[in-house]
Design an enzyme around this catalytic site. Sequence first.
Site, PDB file in Angstrom:
ATOM      1  N   ASP A 173       0.879  -1.163   0.000  1.00  0.00           N
ATOM      2  CA  ASP A 173       0.000   0.000   0.000  1.00  0.00           C
ATOM      3  C   ASP A 173       0.916   1.211   0.000  1.00  0.00           C
ATOM      4  O   ASP A 173       1.375   1.671   1.046  1.00  0.00           O
ATOM      5  CB  ASP A 173      -0.900  -0.012   1.229  1.00  0.00           C
ATOM      6  CG  ASP A 173      -1.967   1.084   1.178  1.00  0.00           C
ATOM      7  OD1 ASP A 173      -1.916   1.911   0.247  1.00  0.00           O
ATOM      8  OD2 ASP A 173      -2.840   1.106   2.063  1.00  0.00           O
ATOM      9  N   ASN A 230       3.956   2.701 -11.819  1.00  0.00           N
ATOM     10  CA  ASN A 230       2.623   2.730 -12.411  1.00  0.00           C
ATOM     11  C   ASN A 230       1.519   3.006 -11.398  1.00  0.00           C
ATOM     12  O   ASN A 230       0.405   3.340 -11.784  1.00  0.00           O
ATOM     13  CB  ASN A 230       2.355   1.388 -13.115  1.00  0.00           C
ATOM     14  CG  ASN A 230       1.034   1.370 -13.845  1.00  0.00           C
ATOM     15  OD1 ASN A 230       0.728   2.283 -14.596  1.00  0.00           O
ATOM     16  ND2 ASN A 230       0.241   0.340 -13.620  1.00  0.00           N
ATOM     17  N   TYR A 244      -4.581  15.631  -9.789  1.00  0.00           N
ATOM     18  CA  TYR A 244      -4.006  14.472 -10.486  1.00  0.00           C
ATOM     19  C   TYR A 244      -3.046  14.913 -11.580  1.00  0.00           C
ATOM     20  O   TYR A 244      -1.922  14.399 -11.686  1.00  0.00           O
ATOM     21  CB  TYR A 244      -5.124  13.625 -11.082  1.00  0.00           C
ATOM     22  CG  TYR A 244      -4.621  12.456 -11.907  1.00  0.00           C
ATOM     23  CD1 TYR A 244      -4.257  11.260 -11.302  1.00  0.00           C
ATOM     24  CD2 TYR A 244      -4.505  12.550 -13.292  1.00  0.00           C
ATOM     25  CE1 TYR A 244      -3.788  10.191 -12.050  1.00  0.00           C
ATOM     26  CE2 TYR A 244      -4.038  11.492 -14.050  1.00  0.00           C
ATOM     27  CZ  TYR A 244      -3.681  10.314 -13.422  1.00  0.00           C
ATOM     28  OH  TYR A 244      -3.219   9.265 -14.181  1.00  0.00           O
ATOM     29  N   LYS A 271       0.992  14.108 -12.003  1.00  0.00           N
ATOM     30  CA  LYS A 271       1.605  13.442 -13.146  1.00  0.00           C
ATOM     31  C   LYS A 271       2.600  14.363 -13.849  1.00  0.00           C
ATOM     32  O   LYS A 271       3.593  13.908 -14.428  1.00  0.00           O
ATOM     33  CB  LYS A 271       0.517  12.963 -14.113  1.00  0.00           C
ATOM     34  CG  LYS A 271      -0.246  11.751 -13.594  1.00  0.00           C
ATOM     35  CD  LYS A 271       0.689  10.589 -13.327  1.00  0.00           C
ATOM     36  CE  LYS A 271      -0.016   9.337 -12.885  1.00  0.00           C
ATOM     37  NZ  LYS A 271       0.908   8.206 -12.671  1.00  0.00           N
ATOM     38  N   ILE A 305      -7.512   5.480 -22.488  1.00  0.00           N
ATOM     39  CA  ILE A 305      -7.368   4.031 -22.613  1.00  0.00           C
ATOM     40  C   ILE A 305      -8.595   3.353 -22.035  1.00  0.00           C
ATOM     41  O   ILE A 305      -8.979   3.619 -20.883  1.00  0.00           O
ATOM     42  CB  ILE A 305      -6.108   3.528 -21.876  1.00  0.00           C
ATOM     43  CG1 ILE A 305      -4.860   4.270 -22.377  1.00  0.00           C
ATOM     44  CG2 ILE A 305      -5.961   2.030 -22.047  1.00  0.00           C
ATOM     45  CD1 ILE A 305      -4.538   4.040 -23.841  1.00  0.00           C
ATOM     46  N   THR A 339     -19.531   3.164 -20.871  1.00  0.00           N
ATOM     47  CA  THR A 339     -18.277   3.783 -20.468  1.00  0.00           C
ATOM     48  C   THR A 339     -17.289   3.815 -21.623  1.00  0.00           C
ATOM     49  O   THR A 339     -16.579   4.809 -21.824  1.00  0.00           O
ATOM     50  CB  THR A 339     -17.670   3.022 -19.277  1.00  0.00           C
ATOM     51  OG1 THR A 339     -18.623   2.960 -18.214  1.00  0.00           O
ATOM     52  CG2 THR A 339     -16.414   3.708 -18.771  1.00  0.00           C
TER      53      THR A 339
END
Length: 235
Positions: free
Chosen positions: A42, A71, A136, A140, A169, A178
Amino acid sequence: MAVAFAREGAHVVVSGRDETKGAAAVAEIRADGGKADFARADLDGSSAASRTLAAQATDLLGGRVDILVNNAGIYPASSTTTADDEVFDRVFGVNVKAPFFLTQALVRGMIAAGGGAVVNLGSWITRLGVPSGSIYSSSKGAMETLTRAWASEFGPRGIRVNAISPGVIASADWDPATRDAADVMMRGTPAGRSGQPEAIAAAAVYLASDEAEFVHGIVLDVDGGRTGVAVVATA
């Protein structure tokens, strides 16, 4: 990515919080004739958690890690006006601090062994803003900046560091609605549709391979042209 590396002959350590998913990934790789193990972790951003995973992976791989793929990441739903300290710290903890300290823990062994490769994961929304991704996308963006800094720091010592910037993706197990929503985001791009996870896997394998031995410090866009090409959509 784990499956793709295993198919190239790598002994892969899959890591994550979910032991069931980890076991399934390992079973898929082994059923295909590959070598894989699972190490639960974790990655909360603490150096201790990253060091523990680094030690587990090194042990499972017989004392040597040649390739690290950073990742792990989270993307909680929040905006600038709704985010609080907990959300901000959690995103930067998982998305930036965890890979920073994991790289710190493993790169020393790579240097001692004479070489290695680090592949970081960025994101297309670091350069093409979306209204709900400020924390986010900035995390990144930090990973893409670290990619260049680490390439400069570790390249002369035999460690190649590069990054992938995935686009939209869509996983095969997503429901049709979706997937349709993902495809809408790609209208007017050269690809005209969302990508598949295998495209990111192929990029990771390439950046870690000997064929990329002259590639240092890049962010490889695997996004169907979403960020690099003008998008012209029709109604």
